[in-house]
Design a protein around this motif. Structure first.
Motif, short mmCIF file in Angstrom:
data_model
loop_
_atom_site.label_atom_id
_atom_site.label_comp_id
_atom_site.label_asym_id
_atom_site.label_seq_id
_atom_site.Cartn_x
_atom_site.Cartn_y
_atom_site.Cartn_z
N LEU A 55 0.83 -1.21 0.00
CA LEU A 55 0.00 0.00 0.00
C LEU A 55 0.86 1.25 0.00
O LEU A 55 0.62 2.19 -0.77
N ILE A 56 1.87 1.28 0.85
CA ILE A 56 2.78 2.43 0.90
C ILE A 56 3.48 2.60 -0.44
O ILE A 56 3.55 3.71 -0.98
N ALA A 57 3.97 1.50 -1.00
CA ALA A 57 4.67 1.56 -2.29
C ALA A 57 3.74 2.07 -3.39
O ALA A 57 4.16 2.82 -4.27
N LEU A 58 2.46 1.69 -3.34
CA LEU A 58 1.50 2.09 -4.37
C LEU A 58 1.29 3.60 -4.40
O LEU A 58 1.12 4.18 -5.47
N PHE A 59 1.36 4.24 -3.25
CA PHE A 59 1.07 5.68 -3.19
C PHE A 59 2.31 6.55 -2.98
O PHE A 59 2.21 7.76 -2.91
N LEU A 60 3.48 5.93 -2.88
CA LEU A 60 4.71 6.69 -2.67
C LEU A 60 5.12 7.39 -3.96
O LEU A 60 5.34 6.73 -4.99
N PRO A 61 5.21 8.72 -3.94
CA PRO A 61 5.54 9.46 -5.18
C PRO A 61 6.86 9.02 -5.81
O PRO A 61 6.99 9.01 -7.03
N GLN A 62 7.83 8.65 -5.00
CA GLN A 62 9.13 8.26 -5.53
C GLN A 62 9.05 6.97 -6.36
O GLN A 62 9.93 6.69 -7.17
N LEU A 63 8.00 6.19 -6.16
CA LEU A 63 7.83 4.93 -6.89
C LEU A 63 6.77 5.02 -7.97
O LEU A 63 6.32 4.00 -8.49
N PHE A 64 6.38 6.23 -8.33
CA PHE A 64 5.31 6.41 -9.31
C PHE A 64 5.64 5.74 -10.64
O PHE A 64 4.75 5.21 -11.31
N ALA A 65 6.88 5.72 -11.01
CA ALA A 65 7.27 5.09 -12.28
C ALA A 65 6.96 3.59 -12.27
O ALA A 65 6.82 2.98 -13.33
N TYR A 66 6.85 3.01 -11.10
CA TYR A 66 6.56 1.57 -10.95
C TYR A 66 5.14 1.32 -10.49
O TYR A 66 4.81 0.21 -10.09
#
Length: 127
Positions: A55-66
């Motif tokens: 969930l955190i990864a899904l909404f983390l701006p730094q991981l938007f490319a993924y």
């Protein structure tokens, strides 16, 4: 240098639903883990952690490319959780059935988000 892609994710009802369903199922797994005499305590804790990390990864701006890859990972993770529940033998507690309904809704919301993202060209950065 490459052109900067859009780093803001659209937050709407579908994304809020994804967050609520993911948090709900994570917290239910944590609740089940702390029940006395629970044989699957470790698995429930790990399941809770997995949902929270995705969930955190899904909404983390730094991981938007993924974002799309993380979306698929959360769909797969949720589907595996449902499958494992069937393989364990359908525990009779009603909370298990409620959790599975939440998880099915989560998958529906994640697929909906992916379909919406495909319709909006700027929703996902170019690969």
């Amino acid at each position: 240098m490459t052109q900067m892609t859009q780093t803001r994710m659209h937050i709407g009802p579908v994304q809020i639903g994804i967050a609520v369903c993911t948090l709900a199922t994570a917290l239910i797994h944590l609740y089940e883990a702390v029940q006395p005499g629970e044989d699957l305590r470790t698995w429930f804790i790990l399941n809770c952690i997995g949902y929270l990390v995705l969930l955190i990864a899904l909404f983390l701006p730094q991981l938007f490319a993924y974002h799309r890859l993380i979306n698929y990972a959360l769909i797969a993770y949720t589907a595996i959780t449902i499958l494992m529940w069937f393989l364990i033998g359908l525990p009779s507690a009603s909370i298990g059935y409620v959790t599975k309904l939440i998880e099915v809704l989560l998958i529906i919301l994640l697929v909906t988000e992916d379909l919406q993202g495909r319709r909006r060209p700027s929703a996902y950065p170019a690969s």
